[in-house]
Design a protein around this motif. Structure first.
Motif, PDB file in Angstrom:
ATOM      1  N   ILE A 114       0.773  -1.025  -0.003  1.00 28.74           N
ATOM      2  CA  ILE A 114      -0.228  -0.062   0.080  1.00 28.74           C
ATOM      3  C   ILE A 114       0.981   1.079   0.108  1.00 28.74           C
ATOM      4  N   ASN A 115       1.920   1.252   0.854  1.00 36.31           N
ATOM      5  CA  ASN A 115       2.789   2.424   1.020  1.00 36.31           C
ATOM      6  C   ASN A 115       3.556   2.856  -0.325  1.00 36.31           C
ATOM      7  N   THR A 116       4.038   1.777  -1.028  1.00 37.83           N
ATOM      8  CA  THR A 116       4.922   1.916  -2.122  1.00 37.83           C
ATOM      9  C   THR A 116       3.887   1.997  -3.521  1.00 37.83           C
ATOM     10  N   HIS A 117       2.729   2.058  -3.450  1.00 35.56           N
ATOM     11  CA  HIS A 117       1.779   2.149  -4.630  1.00 35.56           C
ATOM     12  C   HIS A 117       1.532   3.530  -5.254  1.00 35.56           C
ATOM     13  N   VAL A 118       1.848   3.775  -6.635  1.00 36.57           N
ATOM     14  CA  VAL A 118       2.068   5.099  -6.780  1.00 36.57           C
ATOM     15  C   VAL A 118       0.380   5.571  -7.198  1.00 36.57           C
ATOM     16  N   MET A 119       0.110   6.545  -6.619  1.00 34.36           N
ATOM     17  CA  MET A 119      -1.441   7.327  -6.953  1.00 34.36           C
ATOM     18  C   MET A 119      -1.341   7.759  -8.062  1.00 34.36           C
ATOM     19  N   ARG A 120      -2.444   7.714  -8.792  1.00 34.19           N
ATOM     20  CA  ARG A 120      -2.453   8.060 -10.315  1.00 34.19           C
ATOM     21  C   ARG A 120      -2.646   9.868 -10.030  1.00 34.19           C
ATOM     22  N   ARG A 121      -3.574  10.089  -9.371  1.00 28.65           N
ATOM     23  CA  ARG A 121      -3.582  11.731  -9.302  1.00 28.65           C
ATOM     24  C   ARG A 121      -2.487  12.559  -8.763  1.00 28.65           C
ATOM     25  N   LEU A 122      -1.830  12.048  -7.709  1.00 26.75           N
ATOM     26  CA  LEU A 122      -0.794  12.889  -7.269  1.00 26.75           C
ATOM     27  C   LEU A 122       0.638  12.171  -8.108  1.00 26.75           C
ATOM     28  N   ASP A 123       0.534  11.070  -8.522  1.00 31.22           N
ATOM     29  CA  ASP A 123       1.739  10.788  -9.222  1.00 31.22           C
ATOM     30  C   ASP A 123       3.001  10.392  -8.192  1.00 31.22           C
ATOM     31  N   GLN A 124       2.495  10.109  -7.055  1.00 30.34           N
ATOM     32  CA  GLN A 124       3.486   9.820  -5.875  1.00 30.34           C
ATOM     33  C   GLN A 124       2.799   8.694  -4.991  1.00 30.34           C
ATOM     34  N   CYS A 125       3.857   7.876  -4.300  1.00 33.40           N
ATOM     35  CA  CYS A 125       3.301   7.084  -3.299  1.00 33.40           C
ATOM     36  C   CYS A 125       3.014   7.458  -2.019  1.00 33.40           C
ATOM     37  N   ARG A 126       2.510   7.102  -0.989  1.00 35.00           N
ATOM     38  CA  ARG A 126       2.110   7.375   0.194  1.00 35.00           C
ATOM     39  C   ARG A 126       3.417   7.487   1.256  1.00 35.00           C
ATOM     40  N   ARG A 127       4.380   6.710   0.863  1.00 35.02           N
ATOM     41  CA  ARG A 127       5.683   6.807   1.550  1.00 35.02           C
ATOM     42  C   ARG A 127       6.364   8.232   1.220  1.00 35.02           C
TER      43      ARG A 127
END
Length: 283
Positions: A77-90
């Protein structure tokens, strides 16, 4: 919560002290109102679907094996890249949240229980069947008691007036010599003299029981509560019967028996009188 209110809720004092120790703000939410804490509910739903949902069909034979699988799911979950932000949670945590984090306090938080208590005529307050002294000028005043696993602190109007080591056994009274009045009669109507001869004359009851009780205490003031209980027992009987009960109490306080009798032990004649009163009430 001590007081439920949408506009001005009252937070439990122990919980509020913990939040103050760690510098955390508390925003209470109403029960059964998920919209009051939408962010929290969204995080719970996300964890259930991404962690529990993925592991629901797996079987684990030890707690360590289950924790290892949960750790892998959280890392995913923490390393998954989010589409809207183009960043991961970490990355968001390292760049935005970590710099804003405050250091933990140097001392760990120690849980404390708060209670309201009223100072008795013997300038002691009760907590968990043990009695702790306060300055005698606070007789009949309401105070706050802060109890931890090691100490008992007493506050009056926000100012600490007494501190004691918490008792779990041994003597029931914790009395500081500085808290004792030089003349107890000046600050309250109760005194050793009034509990003995003076009190007996005022209520027309024998003095033997009072003398025996006060003689068994390290400080006479510690026997005032017991004298009050004896007075209540004597109210149900006539003077002659009270004299018959009180006489043996005074004779039992012979010097050779005082060193072998426990301070809190009740004379046998008084115990027999209590049993008689209970049988009368049962009839």
């Amino acid at each position: 919560m001590n007081r439920a209110s949408f506009y001005d809720p009252g937070i439990n004092r122990s919980f509020g002290m913990m939040a103050s120790h760690y510098g955390v703000g508390v925003l209470p939410a109403r029960p059964k109102r998920p919209k009051d804490k939408a962010k929290v509910e969204s995080g719970v739903r996300f964890a259930q679907s991404c962690i529990l949902g993925r592991l629901r069909n797996q079987t684990f034979f030890s707690l360590d094996e289950a924790n290892a699988a949960i750790r892998e799911a959280v890392e995913r979950i923490n390393t998954h890249v989010m589409r809207r932000l183009d960043q991961c949670r970490r990355d968001l945590f390292e760049t935005m949240e970590r710099p804003a984090l405050a250091a933990l306090p140097a001392e760990e938080y120690e849980f404390a229980e708060w209670r309201l208590a009223r100072v008795s005529t013997d300038y002691h307050v009760e907590f968990e069947r043990y009695f702790y002294s306060v300055p005698h000028s606070l007789i009949r005043q309401q105070v706050d008691v802060r109890a931890t696993s090691r100490t008992i602190e007493i506050f009056f109007k926000g100012k600490r007036v007494a501190a004691h080591q918490r008792r779990y056994g041994g003597a029931r009274f914790g009395t500081e010599p500085d808290h004792m009045p030089s003349s107890h009669r000046r600050y309250a109507e109760w005194s050793p003299e009034r509990s003995g001869a003076g009190l007996v004359r005022s209520v027309h009851r024998p003095r033997g029981s009072f003398i025996a009780i006060l003689a068994s205490r390290p400080h006479p003031e510690q026997g005032f509560r017991t004298c009050l209980g004896v007075l209540k027992l004597y109210q149900a009987i006539d003077t002659a019967q009270a004299e018959a009960v009180s006489g043996p109490c005074a004779r039992d306080r012979r010097p050779e028996l005082q060193k072998h009798q426990r301070p809190h032990q009740i004379p046998q004649s008084l115990q027999a009188h209590r049993r008689t009163c209970r049988r009368r009430r049962a009839r």
